[in-house]
Motif scaffolding. Structure first.
Motif, PDB file in Angstrom:
ATOM      1  N   ALA A 180     -21.237  52.938  83.741  1.00 21.69           N
ATOM      2  CA  ALA A 180     -20.848  51.640  83.189  1.00 21.69           C
ATOM      3  C   ALA A 180     -19.407  51.335  83.601  1.00 21.69           C
ATOM      4  CB  ALA A 180     -20.973  51.653  81.666  1.00 21.69           C
ATOM      5  N   HIS A 181     -19.141  50.060  83.842  1.00 23.02           N
ATOM      6  CA  HIS A 181     -17.830  49.684  84.369  1.00 23.02           C
ATOM      7  C   HIS A 181     -16.689  50.186  83.504  1.00 23.02           C
ATOM      8  CE1 HIS A 181     -15.111  47.348  86.869  1.00 23.02           C
ATOM      9  NE2 HIS A 181     -14.538  46.890  85.769  1.00 23.02           N
ATOM     10  N   ASP A 182     -16.828  50.058  82.189  1.00 23.61           N
ATOM     11  CA  ASP A 182     -15.731  50.459  81.312  1.00 23.61           C
ATOM     12  C   ASP A 182     -15.598  51.973  81.167  1.00 23.61           C
ATOM     13  OD1 ASP A 182     -17.911  51.002  79.691  1.00 23.61           O
ATOM     14  OD2 ASP A 182     -17.347  49.612  78.097  1.00 23.61           O
ATOM     15  N   ARG A 183     -16.506  52.734  81.786  1.00 25.27           N
ATOM     16  CA  ARG A 183     -16.441  54.191  81.757  1.00 25.27           C
ATOM     17  C   ARG A 183     -15.923  54.771  83.073  1.00 25.27           C
ATOM     18  NH1 ARG A 183     -16.191  58.473  79.757  1.00 25.27           N
ATOM     19  NH2 ARG A 183     -17.962  59.495  80.752  1.00 25.27           N
ATOM     20  N   LEU A 184     -15.710  53.918  84.065  1.00 24.57           N
ATOM     21  CA  LEU A 184     -15.437  54.427  85.412  1.00 24.57           C
ATOM     22  C   LEU A 184     -14.203  55.312  85.473  1.00 24.57           C
ATOM     23  CD1 LEU A 184     -16.112  54.461  88.454  1.00 24.57           C
ATOM     24  CD2 LEU A 184     -14.639  52.436  88.674  1.00 24.57           C
ATOM     25  N   LEU A 185     -13.067  54.817  85.008  1.00 25.66           N
ATOM     26  CA  LEU A 185     -11.839  55.600  85.132  1.00 25.66           C
ATOM     27  C   LEU A 185     -11.874  56.847  84.259  1.00 25.66           C
ATOM     28  CD1 LEU A 185      -8.976  52.974  85.481  1.00 25.66           C
ATOM     29  CD2 LEU A 185      -9.961  54.466  87.228  1.00 25.66           C
ATOM     30  N   ASP A 186     -12.476  56.752  83.094  1.00 30.06           N
ATOM     31  CA  ASP A 186     -12.605  57.939  82.248  1.00 30.06           C
ATOM     32  C   ASP A 186     -13.445  59.005  82.946  1.00 30.06           C
ATOM     33  OD1 ASP A 186     -11.082  56.859  80.235  1.00 30.06           O
ATOM     34  OD2 ASP A 186     -12.787  56.215  79.018  1.00 30.06           O
ATOM     35  N   ARG A 187     -14.552  58.591  83.547  1.00 32.70           N
ATOM     36  CA  ARG A 187     -15.412  59.555  84.235  1.00 32.70           C
ATOM     37  C   ARG A 187     -14.712  60.130  85.461  1.00 32.70           C
ATOM     38  NH1 ARG A 187     -18.273  63.782  84.182  1.00 32.70           N
ATOM     39  NH2 ARG A 187     -20.064  63.832  85.626  1.00 32.70           N
ATOM     40  N   ALA A 188     -14.005  59.294  86.201  1.00 33.85           N
ATOM     41  CA  ALA A 188     -13.255  59.794  87.349  1.00 33.85           C
ATOM     42  C   ALA A 188     -12.204  60.794  86.912  1.00 33.85           C
ATOM     43  CB  ALA A 188     -12.607  58.634  88.101  1.00 33.85           C
ATOM     44  N   ALA A 189     -11.531  60.506  85.802  1.00 37.27           N
ATOM     45  CA  ALA A 189     -10.511  61.417  85.285  1.00 37.27           C
ATOM     46  C   ALA A 189     -11.136  62.739  84.851  1.00 37.27           C
ATOM     47  CB  ALA A 189      -9.764  60.769  84.125  1.00 37.27           C
ATOM     48  N   GLU A 190     -12.334  62.691  84.252  1.00 36.24           N
ATOM     49  CA  GLU A 190     -13.024  63.916  83.845  1.00 36.24           C
ATOM     50  C   GLU A 190     -13.316  64.800  85.060  1.00 36.24           C
ATOM     51  OE1 GLU A 190     -16.555  62.631  81.902  1.00 36.24           O
ATOM     52  OE2 GLU A 190     -15.500  61.857  80.121  1.00 36.24           O
ATOM     53  N   LEU A 191     -13.857  64.192  86.107  1.00 38.68           N
ATOM     54  CA  LEU A 191     -14.174  64.950  87.312  1.00 38.68           C
ATOM     55  C   LEU A 191     -12.910  65.478  87.978  1.00 38.68           C
ATOM     56  CD1 LEU A 191     -16.955  62.607  88.697  1.00 38.68           C
ATOM     57  CD2 LEU A 191     -17.289  64.950  87.908  1.00 38.68           C
ATOM     58  N   ALA A 192     -11.870  64.637  88.030  1.00 35.19           N
ATOM     59  CA  ALA A 192     -10.612  65.064  88.633  1.00 35.19           C
ATOM     60  C   ALA A 192     -10.002  66.226  87.864  1.00 35.19           C
ATOM     61  CB  ALA A 192      -9.634  63.899  88.700  1.00 35.19           C
ATOM     62  N   ALA A 193     -10.133  66.198  86.526  1.00 34.57           N
ATOM     63  CA  ALA A 193      -9.613  67.294  85.707  1.00 34.57           C
ATOM     64  C   ALA A 193     -10.349  68.599  86.014  1.00 34.57           C
ATOM     65  CB  ALA A 193      -9.736  66.950  84.232  1.00 34.57           C
ATOM     66  N   MET A 194     -11.656  68.518  86.254  1.00 31.89           N
ATOM     67  CA  MET A 194     -12.413  69.708  86.638  1.00 31.89           C
ATOM     68  C   MET A 194     -11.893  70.274  87.964  1.00 31.89           C
ATOM     69  SD  MET A 194     -16.323  68.551  85.817  1.00 31.89           S
ATOM     70  CE  MET A 194     -16.742  67.723  84.288  1.00 31.89           C
ATOM     71  N   VAL A 195     -11.644  69.369  88.904  1.00 28.09           N
ATOM     72  CA  VAL A 195     -11.101  69.793  90.198  1.00 28.09           C
ATOM     73  C   VAL A 195      -9.730  70.432  90.009  1.00 28.09           C
ATOM     74  CG1 VAL A 195     -10.276  68.960  92.432  1.00 28.09           C
ATOM     75  CG2 VAL A 195     -12.416  68.065  91.481  1.00 28.09           C
ATOM     76  N   ALA A 196      -8.898  69.823  89.163  1.00 24.97           N
ATOM     77  CA  ALA A 196      -7.528  70.302  88.964  1.00 24.97           C
ATOM     78  C   ALA A 196      -7.473  71.666  88.294  1.00 24.97           C
ATOM     79  CB  ALA A 196      -6.743  69.279  88.131  1.00 24.97           C
ATOM     80  N   GLU A 197      -8.560  72.059  87.621  1.00 28.82           N
ATOM     81  CA  GLU A 197      -8.586  73.366  86.970  1.00 28.82           C
ATOM     82  C   GLU A 197      -8.706  74.515  87.970  1.00 28.82           C
ATOM     83  OE1 GLU A 197     -11.870  73.089  84.338  1.00 28.82           O
ATOM     84  OE2 GLU A 197     -10.786  71.919  82.820  1.00 28.82           O
ATOM     85  N   VAL A 198      -9.216  74.249  89.145  1.00 27.15           N
ATOM     86  CA  VAL A 198      -9.362  75.284  90.167  1.00 27.15           C
ATOM     87  C   VAL A 198      -7.978  75.638  90.705  1.00 27.15           C
ATOM     88  CG1 VAL A 198     -10.374  75.832  92.428  1.00 27.15           C
ATOM     89  CG2 VAL A 198     -11.644  74.426  90.780  1.00 27.15           C
ATOM     90  N   PRO A 199      -7.680  76.927  90.923  1.00 27.85           N
ATOM     91  CA  PRO A 199      -6.378  77.285  91.496  1.00 27.85           C
ATOM     92  C   PRO A 199      -6.098  76.488  92.770  1.00 27.85           C
ATOM     93  CG  PRO A 199      -7.518  79.253  90.774  1.00 27.85           C
ATOM     94  CD  PRO A 199      -8.490  78.111  90.611  1.00 27.85           C
ATOM     95  N   ALA A 200      -4.875  75.994  92.882  1.00 27.97           N
ATOM     96  CA  ALA A 200      -4.539  75.067  93.964  1.00 27.97           C
ATOM     97  C   ALA A 200      -4.811  75.649  95.343  1.00 27.97           C
ATOM     98  CB  ALA A 200      -3.075  74.658  93.845  1.00 27.97           C
ATOM     99  N   GLU A 201      -4.428  76.910  95.565  1.00 27.20           N
ATOM    100  CA  GLU A 201      -4.637  77.516  96.880  1.00 27.20           C
ATOM    101  C   GLU A 201      -6.122  77.633  97.199  1.00 27.20           C
ATOM    102  OE1 GLU A 201      -2.574  81.180  97.358  1.00 27.20           O
ATOM    103  OE2 GLU A 201      -0.592  80.291  97.054  1.00 27.20           O
ATOM    104  N   THR A 202      -6.920  77.970  96.188  1.00 36.10           N
ATOM    105  CA  THR A 202      -8.360  78.076  96.390  1.00 36.10           C
ATOM    106  C   THR A 202      -8.964  76.724  96.730  1.00 36.10           C
ATOM    107  OG1 THR A 202      -8.459  79.914  94.822  1.00 36.10           O
ATOM    108  CG2 THR A 202     -10.529  78.785  95.321  1.00 36.10           C
TER     109      THR A 202
END
Length: 258
Positions: A180-202
């Motif tokens: 849904a349009h009003d969920r887009l940035l929240d969902r993107a932020a959720e996925l980005a947060a998952m990515v950010a949890e991985v060690p940076a070098e990995t």
């Protein structure tokens, strides 16, 4: 004066928002420079572990600013060569998630294709109108679109300049999720947060493996596209006339649906 790119940080995620909504975030000189600088700075900042790229409503990005291109001629394209914001997205060592909030056309589609993956609002629509305005792709579209959607759909989008809605984009593999349009940035932020949890070098190494795996095919396709685009001399004097016709055609397609 508003900033061409809005930069926001939260817990290792940097959100970059193209902020020229009155022109559907078309890439004029100021936005080209600001976006290129924002991407380079994000990639150089150790605290930034993931990037979300989106646009201020109602569009993600309409691509090159055809009015400015028609006015400035080759000087406009020199700006792209000097500060290559479209290729820079794909060159990022930091993962980039595209949050596609609306119309994503031509150079805007090339910008989106540089992201690692895309999620889309239900309002998102996609089209490649390079050929219809008399320009060849030069930002990687012919190299990056076929591996995502297959050769047939890539050629259909480029040859027919057909507008693809979000549901069809999901079915053909252009986007990974529609929300849904009003969920887009929240969902993107959720996925980005998952990515950010991985060690940076990995994460950087993992992205490097994916990029290297596709490098041979992509590099050859990019070289062929650049050569063809450099050889073509588009009719800049009639760009605005063609742009207006294509814009009206796109609106009719969006209204009528697939």
């Amino acid at each position: 004066m508003s900033r061409p790119v809005i930069v926001e940080d939260a817990a290792g995620v940097r959100v970059l928002t193209l902020n020229r909504p009155e022109a559907r975030n078309a890439l004029d000189g100021a936005l080209i420079s600001a976006l290129y600088q924002a991407l380079v700075e994000a990639d150089a900042e150790p605290s930034v572990r993931a990037v979300v790229l989106t646009g201020a409503d109602p569009a993600f990005c309409a691509g090159i600013d055809l009015k400015e291109a028609a006015r400035d001629g080759e000087a406009y394209f020199d700006k792209h060569r000097a500060q290559p914001c479209i290729p820079q997205v794909a060159r990022m060592a930091t993962p980039v998630i595209g949050a596609i909030n609306g119309a994503t056309f031509t150079g805007g589609l090339e910008l989106a294709l540089g992201c690692d993956f895309l999620i889309a609002s239900e309002r998102a629509v996609f089209a490649d109108t390079h050929a219809r305005v008399g320009i060849l792709p030069g930002g990687g579209l012919t190299a990056r679109l076929p591996p995502l959607v297959g050769s047939g759909w890539a050629r259909r989008m480029s040859y027919a300049s057909e507008v693809i809605d979000a549901d069809r984009a999901l079915r053909i593999g252009l986007v990974t999720e529609v929300v849904a349009h009003d969920r887009l940035l929240d969902r993107a932020a959720e996925l980005a947060a998952m990515v950010a949890e991985v060690p940076a070098e990995t994460m950087r190494a993992l992205k490097g493996v994916y990029v290297s795996g596709a490098a041979g095919t992509i590099d050859a396709a990019l070289a062929a596209e650049r050569a063809a685009s450099a050889e073509q001399r588009p009719d800049l004097a009639h760009l605005e006339q063609r742009r207006a016709a294509v814009t009206e055609r796109n609106r009719r397609q969006v209204r009528s649906g697939p």
